[in-house]
Design a protein around this motif. Structure first.
Motif, mmCIF file in Angstrom:
data_model
loop_
_atom_site.group_PDB
_atom_site.id
_atom_site.type_symbol
_atom_site.label_atom_id
_atom_site.label_comp_id
_atom_site.label_asym_id
_atom_site.label_seq_id
_atom_site.Cartn_x
_atom_site.Cartn_y
_atom_site.Cartn_z
ATOM 1 N N CYS A 1 33.220 143.350 89.558
ATOM 2 C CA CYS A 1 31.795 143.520 89.862
ATOM 3 C C CYS A 1 31.624 143.990 91.308
ATOM 4 N N CYS B 1 29.897 140.702 93.244
ATOM 5 C CA CYS B 1 30.582 139.436 93.537
ATOM 6 C C CYS B 1 32.106 139.520 93.387
ATOM 7 N N SER C 1 33.925 139.615 90.852
ATOM 8 C CA SER C 1 34.541 138.883 89.732
ATOM 9 C C SER C 1 34.832 139.857 88.594
ATOM 10 N N CYS D 1 27.017 142.324 85.232
ATOM 11 C CA CYS D 1 27.829 141.161 85.597
ATOM 12 C C CYS D 1 27.218 139.881 85.026
ATOM 13 N N VAL E 1 28.234 136.970 85.954
ATOM 14 C CA VAL E 1 28.291 135.933 86.989
ATOM 15 C C VAL E 1 27.096 136.033 87.951
ATOM 16 N N CYS E 2 26.861 137.237 88.475
ATOM 17 C CA CYS E 2 25.806 137.363 89.496
ATOM 18 C C CYS E 2 24.639 138.239 89.046
ATOM 19 N N HIS F 1 24.543 141.429 88.727
ATOM 20 C CA HIS F 1 24.587 142.789 89.297
ATOM 21 C C HIS F 1 24.779 143.831 88.188
HETATM 22 ZN ZN LIG Z 1 28.918 139.915 89.925
#
Ligand SMILES: [Zn+2]
Length: 302
Positions: free
Chosen positions: A218, A221, A223, A235, A237-238, A240
């Motif tokens: 990503c 972040c 990841s 993403c 996780v964040c 994005h």
């Molecule tokens: Zn991310």
């Protein structure tokens, strides 16, 4: 006037990318953490010096050599009157001072004495100025920038600025008038031209390309938690979101940063981006964004 800016240090960028794709050694993780923290603190201090009204030349993060010794200066301010040299520390938490040494209160471990670091820098800078034919006074300070920093048994009469003293310190600097002349300018330009760069690659050469985890990370972040369709990455996780073209271009930049001598070919980028399963997409993005070299067999991009 900023004569030398403060880009994110190459070693920090490298470490961040390596950290995303491999397991760093403990000391490298620590180094990554310290460098990121230090950089963050320096940027905060830059915002303060860049806001000052009296004209000055600001030189951030200079690496110079004097009398065969290298020294790094976080921030140098050239203006009328003394030259200001700042060593910025982004220490967080409780520390104590005893018999001329600094210790972390939580670990009881001695840390590098920033006053000694400052003294060394100041001395080498003075020698350098003399050798260049400049006679200017230098005022040097250690700046503790983090509001969560505390030093027990802090020494008196030392060139230290604590977080709670920073506003007053800056407004004092702001009140001193300054007029710049050609002398200041030529000194500033000379110092910038003498700036040295260090290559961090040797240090991390053990992380060869085959040792790193492949796939698209990503852009926000770093990841691997990205879902990919043929148009964009999302993403998990964040949150994005990034277009597929931008992600491929970013992957190329990543390879270039980590392995500056590697030839950028469709196959290499395709393997690097593992999770993008269309070689056609990779080829198209490379063609549109980079300069193509070579014959049909052995095409590479610059
Ligand atoms: Zn991310």
């Amino acid at each position: 006037m900023i004569l030398k800016d403060r880009p994110e240090p190459l070693e920090l960028r490298l470490l961040k990318l390596l950290d995303a794709r491999t397991v760093l050694e403990e000391k490298e993780k620590k180094s990554l953490h310290n460098k990121a923290k230090g950089y963050e603190g320096e940027k905060v201090f830059d915002l303060l010096t860049e806001k000052l009204a009296p004209p000055s030349y600001l030189l951030h993060d200079l690496l110079l050599e004097s009398n065969n010794s290298q020294f790094q200066m976080d921030s140098l301010m050239i203006r009328q009157g003394p030259i200001y040299l700042f060593e910025v520390k982004n220490f967080e938490g409780d520390f104590y001072y005893e018999n001329g040494r600094f210790y972390s209160l939580t670990s009881n471990k001695e840390i590098k004495n920033p006053l000694l670091q400052l003294e060394r820098c100041e001395s080498l800078l003075r020698q350098l100025l003399q050798s260049l034919g400049y006679r200017m006074a230098i005022e040097a300070y250690v700046i503790f920038i983090n509001p969560k920093f505390h030093l027990y048994q802090s020494p008196m009469n030392q060139p230290i600025v604590y977080p709670n003293q920073l506003p007053d310190f800056m407004s004092k600097l702001n009140r001193k008038s300054s007029t710049l002349n050609g002398h200041h300018k030529s000194l500033a330009e000379q110092l910038v031209s003498m700036h040295q760069t260090e290559s961090p690659y040797e240090k991390y050469s053990k992380y060869s390309i085959d040792r790193l985890k492949k796939g698209v990370i990503c852009g926000g972040c770093h990841s691997f938690g990205v879902s990919i369709n043929d148009r964009y990455l999302q993403c998990r996780v964040c949150g994005h979101r990034e277009g597929i073209d931008a992600a491929v271009v970013r992957a190329v930049e990543e390879i270039r940063l980590l392995y500056p001598h590697e030839r950028i070919t469709t196959n290499l980028v395709f393997e690097w981006c593992e999770s993008i399963d269309s070689k056609k997409t990779i080829r198209r993005v490379l063609k549109q964004n980079l300069v193509c070299n070579g014959k049909t067999k052995g095409l590479f991009y610059e």
